[in-house]
Design a protein around this motif. Structure first.
Motif, PDB file in Angstrom:
ATOM      1  N   ARG A  30       0.814  -1.219   0.000  1.00 24.06           N
ATOM      2  CA  ARG A  30       0.000   0.000   0.000  1.00 24.06           C
ATOM      3  C   ARG A  30       0.849   1.272   0.000  1.00 24.06           C
ATOM      4  NH1 ARG A  30      -2.737  -0.998   4.178  1.00 24.06           N
ATOM      5  NH2 ARG A  30      -4.559  -1.939   3.214  1.00 24.06           N
ATOM      6  N   PRO A  31       1.815   1.423   0.925  1.00 21.19           N
ATOM      7  CA  PRO A  31       2.620   2.650   0.893  1.00 21.19           C
ATOM      8  C   PRO A  31       3.471   2.776  -0.372  1.00 21.19           C
ATOM      9  CG  PRO A  31       3.069   1.384   2.894  1.00 21.19           C
ATOM     10  CD  PRO A  31       2.114   0.595   2.093  1.00 21.19           C
ATOM     11  N   LEU A  58       1.029   4.021  -3.084  1.00 18.85           N
ATOM     12  CA  LEU A  58       0.653   5.413  -2.822  1.00 18.85           C
ATOM     13  C   LEU A  58       1.816   6.365  -3.077  1.00 18.85           C
ATOM     14  CD1 LEU A  58      -1.514   4.956   0.388  1.00 18.85           C
ATOM     15  CD2 LEU A  58      -2.317   5.554  -1.908  1.00 18.85           C
ATOM     16  N   ASN A  59       3.018   5.958  -2.711  1.00 15.77           N
ATOM     17  CA  ASN A  59       4.177   6.808  -2.937  1.00 15.77           C
ATOM     18  C   ASN A  59       4.463   6.971  -4.429  1.00 15.77           C
ATOM     19  OD1 ASN A  59       6.326   8.431  -1.864  1.00 15.77           O
ATOM     20  ND2 ASN A  59       7.724   6.818  -2.525  1.00 15.77           N
ATOM     21  N   LEU A  80       2.257   6.828  -6.859  1.00 17.39           N
ATOM     22  CA  LEU A  80       1.226   7.731  -7.382  1.00 17.39           C
ATOM     23  C   LEU A  80       1.508   9.172  -6.980  1.00 17.39           C
ATOM     24  CD1 LEU A  80      -1.926   5.530  -6.744  1.00 17.39           C
ATOM     25  CD2 LEU A  80      -0.804   5.970  -8.945  1.00 17.39           C
ATOM     26  N   ARG A  81       1.967   9.362  -5.737  1.00 16.22           N
ATOM     27  CA  ARG A  81       2.315  10.718  -5.273  1.00 16.22           C
ATOM     28  C   ARG A  81       3.436  11.303  -6.119  1.00 16.22           C
ATOM     29  NH1 ARG A  81       6.221  12.912  -2.653  1.00 16.22           N
ATOM     30  NH2 ARG A  81       7.207  10.925  -2.184  1.00 16.22           N
ATOM     31  N   LEU A 105      -6.556  -3.198  -3.063  1.00 16.79           N
ATOM     32  CA  LEU A 105      -6.240  -1.788  -3.308  1.00 16.79           C
ATOM     33  C   LEU A 105      -7.285  -1.126  -4.210  1.00 16.79           C
ATOM     34  CD1 LEU A 105      -2.379  -1.908  -3.662  1.00 16.79           C
ATOM     35  CD2 LEU A 105      -3.673  -0.622  -1.971  1.00 16.79           C
ATOM     36  N   GLU A 116     -10.215  -0.409  -2.021  1.00 15.72           N
ATOM     37  CA  GLU A 116      -9.948   0.712  -1.126  1.00 15.72           C
ATOM     38  C   GLU A 116      -9.999   2.042  -1.875  1.00 15.72           C
ATOM     39  OE1 GLU A 116      -6.219  -0.073   0.828  1.00 15.72           O
ATOM     40  OE2 GLU A 116      -7.040  -1.773   1.938  1.00 15.72           O
ATOM     41  N   PHE A 117      -9.447   2.075  -3.061  1.00 12.44           N
ATOM     42  CA  PHE A 117      -9.452   3.308  -3.840  1.00 12.44           C
ATOM     43  C   PHE A 117     -10.868   3.709  -4.225  1.00 12.44           C
ATOM     44  CE2 PHE A 117      -5.018   3.226  -3.783  1.00 12.44           C
ATOM     45  CZ  PHE A 117      -4.537   4.405  -4.317  1.00 12.44           C
ATOM     46  N   TRP A 162     -12.040   5.462  -1.108  1.00 12.96           N
ATOM     47  CA  TRP A 162     -11.336   6.725  -0.864  1.00 12.96           C
ATOM     48  C   TRP A 162     -11.653   7.770  -1.926  1.00 12.96           C
ATOM     49  CZ3 TRP A 162      -5.955   3.994  -0.362  1.00 12.96           C
ATOM     50  CH2 TRP A 162      -5.900   3.305   0.847  1.00 12.96           C
TER      51      TRP A 162
END
Length: 104
Positions: free
Chosen positions: A30-31, A34-35, A37-38, A94, A97-98, A101
């Protein structure tokens, strides 16, 4: 304008990288996703706009059009050493979850 991001490939790439060093679970993947994508957003948002996540479905239309699409994948998956069931479980979790979110 928008950035079209192959979400499935981001997850698979993150999973493959992480699996070189440890067993992979959601606390690791997950991190990493997300990282990634960031990083894409920060680097390209001014030029291309916000991210739009694109996901494959479990049942792809590509095999209906071209039956040989990724025909040798099953053979290579068996010898890859990757826990594909776990990878797909992570990917599907994921995606779920998205959807919560960031409802579309």
């Amino acid at each position: 304008m928008a950035q079209l991001v192959d979400f499935s490939q981001i997850v698979i790439g993150s999973y493959m990288s992480a699996s070189k060093f440890a067993s992979v679970d959601m606390d690791i993947i997950r991190p990493a996703v997300l990282n990634t994508l960031r990083i894409y957003r920060v680097k390209f948002v001014n030029e291309y706009g916000e991210l739009v996540l694109c996901c494959d479905d479990r049942h792809t239309w590509r095999k209906e059009i071209f039956p040989n699409y990724k025909a040798s994948r099953k053979k290579t998956k068996k010898t890859s050493g990757i826990n594909w069931s776990n990878l797909y479980d992570c990917l599907n979790q994921l995606k779920d979850e998205f959807r919560v979110w960031f409802p579309y």
